[in-house]
Design a protein around this motif. Sequence first.
Motif, PDB file in Angstrom:
ATOM      1  N   GLN A  71       0.705  -1.301  -0.098  1.00  0.00           N
ATOM      2  CA  GLN A  71       0.222  -0.089   0.173  1.00  0.00           C
ATOM      3  C   GLN A  71       0.915   1.297  -0.077  1.00  0.00           C
ATOM      4  N   THR A  72       2.104   1.295  -0.580  1.00  0.00           N
ATOM      5  CA  THR A  72       3.121   2.096  -0.370  1.00  0.00           C
ATOM      6  C   THR A  72       2.683   3.329  -1.203  1.00  0.00           C
ATOM      7  N   PHE A  73       2.208   2.993  -2.502  1.00  0.00           N
ATOM      8  CA  PHE A  73       1.912   3.848  -3.476  1.00  0.00           C
ATOM      9  C   PHE A  73       0.597   4.535  -3.683  1.00  0.00           C
ATOM     10  N   SER A  74       0.358   5.714  -4.373  1.00  0.00           N
ATOM     11  CA  SER A  74      -0.913   6.015  -4.475  1.00  0.00           C
ATOM     12  C   SER A  74      -1.602   5.144  -5.525  1.00  0.00           C
ATOM     13  N   ASP A  75      -3.326   4.841  -5.392  1.00  0.00           N
ATOM     14  CA  ASP A  75      -3.466   3.977  -6.406  1.00  0.00           C
ATOM     15  C   ASP A  75      -3.943   4.584  -7.546  1.00  0.00           C
ATOM     16  N   ASP A  76      -3.956   5.737  -7.806  1.00  0.00           N
ATOM     17  CA  ASP A  76      -4.414   6.533  -9.067  1.00  0.00           C
ATOM     18  C   ASP A  76      -3.405   6.189  -9.942  1.00  0.00           C
ATOM     19  N   GLU A  77      -3.675   6.294 -11.353  1.00  0.00           N
ATOM     20  CA  GLU A  77      -2.806   5.982 -12.490  1.00  0.00           C
ATOM     21  C   GLU A  77      -1.825   6.982 -13.047  1.00  0.00           C
ATOM     22  N   GLN A  78      -2.054   8.308 -12.223  1.00  0.00           N
ATOM     23  CA  GLN A  78      -1.266   9.503 -12.470  1.00  0.00           C
ATOM     24  C   GLN A  78       0.089   9.482 -11.576  1.00  0.00           C
ATOM     25  N   HIS A  79       0.214   8.468 -10.304  1.00  0.00           N
ATOM     26  CA  HIS A  79       1.365   8.340  -9.679  1.00  0.00           C
ATOM     27  C   HIS A  79       1.825   9.951  -9.274  1.00  0.00           C
ATOM     28  N   ARG A  80       0.828  10.373  -8.359  1.00  0.00           N
ATOM     29  CA  ARG A  80       0.953  11.685  -7.800  1.00  0.00           C
ATOM     30  C   ARG A  80       1.726  11.693  -6.501  1.00  0.00           C
ATOM     31  N   TRP A  81       1.679  10.515  -5.783  1.00  0.00           N
ATOM     32  CA  TRP A  81       2.200  10.592  -4.312  1.00  0.00           C
ATOM     33  C   TRP A  81       2.544   8.941  -4.090  1.00  0.00           C
ATOM     34  N   LEU A  82       3.506   9.000  -3.027  1.00  0.00           N
ATOM     35  CA  LEU A  82       3.751   7.966  -2.525  1.00  0.00           C
ATOM     36  C   LEU A  82       4.056   7.949  -1.165  1.00  0.00           C
ATOM     37  N   ASP A  83       3.878   6.926  -0.364  1.00  0.00           N
ATOM     38  CA  ASP A  83       4.190   6.615   1.058  1.00  0.00           C
ATOM     39  C   ASP A  83       5.536   6.239   1.152  1.00  0.00           C
ATOM     40  N   VAL A  84       6.382   7.038   1.919  1.00  0.00           N
ATOM     41  CA  VAL A  84       7.732   6.559   2.218  1.00  0.00           C
ATOM     42  C   VAL A  84       8.186   6.797   3.317  1.00  0.00           C
ATOM     43  N   ARG A  85       7.227   6.337   4.367  1.00  0.00           N
ATOM     44  CA  ARG A  85       7.666   6.197   5.695  1.00  0.00           C
ATOM     45  C   ARG A  85       8.701   4.986   5.928  1.00  0.00           C
ATOM     46  N   VAL A  86       8.619   3.852   5.414  1.00  0.00           N
ATOM     47  CA  VAL A  86       9.425   2.788   5.312  1.00  0.00           C
ATOM     48  C   VAL A  86      10.754   3.335   4.896  1.00  0.00           C
ATOM     49  N   PRO A  87      11.064   3.794   3.742  1.00  0.00           N
ATOM     50  CA  PRO A  87      12.375   4.143   3.193  1.00  0.00           C
ATOM     51  C   PRO A  87      12.945   5.183   4.113  1.00  0.00           C
ATOM     52  N   LEU A  88      12.246   6.035   4.652  1.00  0.00           N
ATOM     53  CA  LEU A  88      12.579   7.081   5.648  1.00  0.00           C
ATOM     54  C   LEU A  88      13.033   6.635   6.989  1.00  0.00           C
ATOM     55  N   GLN A  89      12.187   5.889   7.471  1.00  0.00           N
ATOM     56  CA  GLN A  89      12.846   5.287   8.716  1.00  0.00           C
ATOM     57  C   GLN A  89      14.016   4.319   8.495  1.00  0.00           C
ATOM     58  N   TYR A  90      14.021   3.672   7.371  1.00  0.00           N
ATOM     59  CA  TYR A  90      15.424   3.022   7.226  1.00  0.00           C
ATOM     60  C   TYR A  90      16.494   3.785   7.090  1.00  0.00           C
ATOM     61  N   ALA A  91      16.368   5.209   6.794  1.00  0.00           N
ATOM     62  CA  ALA A  91      17.498   6.038   6.471  1.00  0.00           C
ATOM     63  C   ALA A  91      17.787   6.790   7.960  1.00  0.00           C
ATOM     64  N   VAL A  92      17.021   6.593   8.861  1.00  0.00           N
ATOM     65  CA  VAL A  92      17.348   7.139  10.331  1.00  0.00           C
ATOM     66  C   VAL A  92      18.491   6.344  10.814  1.00  0.00           C
ATOM     67  N   VAL A  93      19.569   7.055  11.265  1.00  0.00           N
ATOM     68  CA  VAL A  93      20.758   6.643  11.920  1.00  0.00           C
ATOM     69  C   VAL A  93      20.792   7.225  13.081  1.00  0.00           C
ATOM     70  N   ASP A  94      21.173   6.720  14.278  1.00  0.00           N
ATOM     71  CA  ASP A  94      21.533   7.392  15.490  1.00  0.00           C
ATOM     72  C   ASP A  94      20.388   8.490  15.937  1.00  0.00           C
ATOM     73  N   SER A  95      19.247   8.294  15.701  1.00  0.00           N
ATOM     74  CA  SER A  95      18.206   9.189  16.077  1.00  0.00           C
ATOM     75  C   SER A  95      18.184  10.649  15.125  1.00  0.00           C
ATOM     76  N   ALA A  96      18.742  10.469  13.877  1.00  0.00           N
ATOM     77  CA  ALA A  96      18.640  11.509  13.029  1.00  0.00           C
ATOM     78  C   ALA A  96      18.580  11.040  11.592  1.00  0.00           C
ATOM     79  N   LEU A  97      17.882  11.986  10.767  1.00  0.00           N
ATOM     80  CA  LEU A  97      17.516  11.873   9.224  1.00  0.00           C
ATOM     81  C   LEU A  97      18.134  12.969   8.788  1.00  0.00           C
ATOM     82  N   SER A  98      19.008  12.647   7.768  1.00  0.00           N
ATOM     83  CA  SER A  98      19.466  13.700   6.990  1.00  0.00           C
ATOM     84  C   SER A  98      19.479  13.542   5.309  1.00  0.00           C
ATOM     85  N   LEU A  99      18.631  14.476   4.495  1.00  0.00           N
ATOM     86  CA  LEU A  99      18.340  14.232   3.031  1.00  0.00           C
ATOM     87  C   LEU A  99      18.977  15.449   2.488  1.00  0.00           C
ATOM     88  N   PRO A 100      19.449  15.233   1.285  1.00  0.00           N
ATOM     89  CA  PRO A 100      20.386  16.226   0.385  1.00  0.00           C
ATOM     90  C   PRO A 100      19.428  17.308  -0.015  1.00  0.00           C
TER      91      PRO A 100
END
Length: 174
Positions: A71-100
């Motif tokens: 259920q990570t992705f929008s179900d419309d066919e236009q691909h307007r959004w996606l759920d990125v909770r899992v990838p962002l939690q994966y990117a958390v290291v030592d209680s910090a999240l840093s994205l470029p």
Amino acid sequence: AAAAAAAEAALQAEWQAAMIEARLLSAEAQTRTQEELARNGLVVLEAYYGDVQEALRTVGSSAIERRSATQTFSDDEQHRWLDVRVPLQYAVVDSALSLPARSKYSLRGFARLAYHAPDAFGATTGGASASGGVTGAADATTRVRCQLWIRYQLASNVYTICVNDDDPVKLGMM
């Protein structure tokens, strides 16, 4: 028409790859969630990428329950959004999240959205124009700026941020 079909097929392939990646990241993201909870660290409760207003309308901004990777992705066919909770939690290291300070679509578990698709002239669209209007791919009348919306918990406090796609993100204990 053939170019549009090819672009849609490429977009769909990227989405499929991102879905697979999210599934692969899921177990480690869950482990990191448990570790962060144990130390009162950074836990990503919800996160959406793309048309965040549409995402929030679709899932409801208070829906904190964990959704499966299917259920990570929008179900419309236009691909307007996606759920990125899992990838962002994966990117958390030592209680910090840093994205470029660049578009997030190339991050693990993210995907190129319809906003990033090349237009008929070969230019990539998806941001605000110099005149202040919003540009987009297929249907410019329904396009909004691509954003990243995150609701997260740090210690016992819950915060929400929303940034433009190319803005940097620094959360947690830096």
